[in-house]
Scaffold this motif. Structure first.
Motif, PDB file in Angstrom:
ATOM      1  N   ASN A 172      65.680  36.564  67.213  1.00 18.59           N
ATOM      2  CA  ASN A 172      66.743  37.355  67.830  1.00 18.59           C
ATOM      3  C   ASN A 172      67.748  36.460  68.541  1.00 18.59           C
ATOM      4  OD1 ASN A 172      65.409  39.582  66.922  1.00 18.59           O
ATOM      5  ND2 ASN A 172      64.518  40.136  68.893  1.00 18.59           N
ATOM      6  N   ARG A 219      71.849  36.011  67.774  1.00 17.40           N
ATOM      7  CA  ARG A 219      72.898  36.096  68.802  1.00 17.40           C
ATOM      8  C   ARG A 219      73.764  34.840  68.797  1.00 17.40           C
ATOM      9  NH1 ARG A 219      70.672  37.323  74.535  1.00 17.40           N
ATOM     10  NH2 ARG A 219      72.916  37.480  74.953  1.00 17.40           N
ATOM     11  N   GLU A 257      77.689  34.711  68.060  1.00 18.76           N
ATOM     12  CA  GLU A 257      78.560  34.130  69.084  1.00 18.76           C
ATOM     13  C   GLU A 257      79.485  33.070  68.499  1.00 18.76           C
ATOM     14  OE1 GLU A 257      77.640  32.197  73.404  1.00 18.76           O
ATOM     15  OE2 GLU A 257      76.751  31.139  71.696  1.00 18.76           O
ATOM     16  N   PHE A 317      68.860  32.009  74.882  1.00 21.05           N
ATOM     17  CA  PHE A 317      70.226  32.065  74.351  1.00 21.05           C
ATOM     18  C   PHE A 317      71.189  31.258  75.226  1.00 21.05           C
ATOM     19  CE2 PHE A 317      74.363  34.256  74.714  1.00 21.05           C
ATOM     20  CZ  PHE A 317      74.845  34.079  73.429  1.00 21.05           C
ATOM     21  N   ARG A 347      80.743  40.886  64.392  1.00 21.02           N
ATOM     22  CA  ARG A 347      81.244  40.693  65.753  1.00 21.02           C
ATOM     23  C   ARG A 347      82.769  40.821  65.778  1.00 21.02           C
ATOM     24  NH1 ARG A 347      79.494  37.864  70.526  1.00 21.02           N
ATOM     25  NH2 ARG A 347      77.351  38.211  69.807  1.00 21.02           N
ATOM     26  N   ASP A 376      75.193  46.104  67.101  1.00 22.72           N
ATOM     27  CA  ASP A 376      74.346  45.686  68.225  1.00 22.72           C
ATOM     28  C   ASP A 376      72.897  45.540  67.798  1.00 22.72           C
ATOM     29  OD1 ASP A 376      76.584  45.717  69.815  1.00 22.72           O
ATOM     30  OD2 ASP A 376      76.172  47.686  70.695  1.00 22.72           O
ATOM     31  N   GLU A 386      72.264  42.542  65.407  1.00 22.13           N
ATOM     32  CA  GLU A 386      72.214  41.237  66.076  1.00 22.13           C
ATOM     33  C   GLU A 386      70.878  40.985  66.755  1.00 22.13           C
ATOM     34  OE1 GLU A 386      75.295  40.287  68.797  1.00 22.13           O
ATOM     35  OE2 GLU A 386      76.911  40.572  67.358  1.00 22.13           O
ATOM     36  N   THR A 387      70.217  42.035  67.203  1.00 20.42           N
ATOM     37  CA  THR A 387      69.045  41.853  68.060  1.00 20.42           C
ATOM     38  C   THR A 387      67.730  42.193  67.387  1.00 20.42           C
ATOM     39  OG1 THR A 387      69.356  44.074  68.959  1.00 20.42           O
ATOM     40  CG2 THR A 387      70.355  42.265  70.173  1.00 20.42           C
TER      41      THR A 387
END
Length: 382
Positions: free
Chosen positions: A9, A13, A17, A55, A144, A179, A182-183
């Motif tokens: 995860n 992210r 990013e 992260f 994103r 969301d 991404e996780t």
């Protein structure tokens, strides 16, 4: 003792990013190449000191910048940590733009959606897990960007109090999808995740979604008028199972199915074409299908009036009334010798009042129920 693995995860992210480029603002080399990725994960504070795989303590770099940081000490930890803030600011500047029209938004959004679609269909649906694992990071980065674009331009998206009629609800669903995408990483989580709403691809002209045809002929006529004013309308084809418009977009001719509801609904919103339904499009198309099936040719009298056609020199006007009254017939003011067909056939011959029939004789026009219309068409056929 070996290092603990970085949580999947956290990796996702980090990929999102990065937006697909080295986090060094002076480098920004593309990390995800056609022959595989060159992304490397660097600890801002060395792992040997903290065992920190969070992260916040990780950044993705290209191999050269990773080497300059870890071995050549070209950058301080504080400087590398600041790159995260710089990237957020860069993303906001590039993708937090507000557009004056949906068309401008579409031009930014469509290429990202198309790239995601190609990656998903080629590798995930193609059961190529190795390549999917490589290119999934590109989807994360594109998602994103799309989320940022949508957040700033919600006012350009068609909305309706009833969720099932609202394109805005699909946008909100997409944001939730991003969301969660991404996780989550495990196969079990992927099965449970909020699925990508395919209506998004319809709205932005990527792939049509076949749904029920929007009922209002009047709204469609208004849209055709607006498109023609911008030299985008080319033609309309009706009387078939999937009627469509040919329009010009991005220098190409495209087919817009009238059953592609999210796309058509968005166009109605863009051009302010929502109008009260008087004649139902599905019923009108059925009448044209019946003529086509029997080999009867017809042509529209005006490009933006779908309710009036010429059949072998006779003017045929289609209406949709529960019971055509004398007053409604007067308001139509039809030309002499016109044929008026009431598509509303729920109550049979009672869909035309006796007073309307009497007035039609004085006006020298012919009133037809759908049963009468079938006989009228068969007259030409025979």
């Amino acid at each position: 003792m070996g290092r603990d693995k970085i949580d999947e995860n956290v990796k996702r992210r980090l990929y999102a990013e990065s937006m697909g480029r080295c986090m060094n603002p002076d480098c920004q080399r593309e990390l995800f190449m056609s022959n595989g990725d060159i992304v490397e994960k660097a600890h801002i504070i060395p792992y040997c000191k903290t065992a920190d795989n969070s992260f916040e303590n990780l950044v993705v770099l290209c191999p050269n910048c990773h080497k300059d940081f870890d071995k050549n000490y070209s950058f301080s930890p504080e400087e590398v940590k600041s790159w995260k803030k710089i990237r957020r600011e860069e993303v906001d500047k590039l993708f937090c733009k507000k557009f004056a029209s949906f068309e401008n938004l579409r031009k930014e959004v469509a290429p990202l959606l198309l790239e995601n679609k190609i990656i998903y269909e080629s590798y995930y649906l193609g059961n190529n897990r190795e390549l999917w694992d490589k290119f999934e990071v590109k989807v994360l980065a594109n998602n994103r960007k799309l989320r940022k674009l949508f957040e700033q331009n919600l006012y350009l998206i068609q909305r309706h109090p009833e969720e099932s009629y609202s394109n805005l609800e699909y946008i909100f669903s997409f944001m939730q999808h991003v969301d969660e995408f991404e996780t989550t990483r495990s196969d079990e989580e992927k099965i449970r995740q909020i699925l990508f709403p395919r209506e998004i691809n319809s709205m932005f002209g990527i792939t049509p979604v076949k749904d029920s045809i929007l009922p209002s002929v009047e709204s469609l006529e208004m849209l055709i008028t607006k498109l023609n004013e911008e030299n985008k309308f080319k033609s309309i084809v009706m009387g078939i199972n999937d009627p469509y418009i040919i329009l010009k977009e991005d220098g190409k001719l495209i087919k817009l199915l009238l059953s592609d509801t999210p796309r058509l609904r968005q166009l109605y919103f863009n051009y302010n074409c929502f109008s009260q339904t008087k004649v139902r499009l599905k019923s009108l198309n059925y009448a044209f299908k019946y003529m086509n099936f029997n080999g009867i040719s017809y042509e529209f009298l005006k490009y933006n009036n779908l309710r009036e056609v010429s059949v072998y020199g006779e003017k045929v006007i289609f209406i949709y009334e529960y019971c055509l009254s004398k007053v409604e017939l007067m308001q139509l003011s039809p030309e002499e010798n016109s044929i008026i067909v009431n598509l509303h056939n729920w109550n049979g011959r009672s869909c035309i009042s006796d007073q309307a029939y009497k007035l039609s004789e004085k006006m020298n026009v012919t009133l037809l129920t759908m049963e009468d219309f079938y006989e009228y068409i068969n007259k030409f056929k025979n």
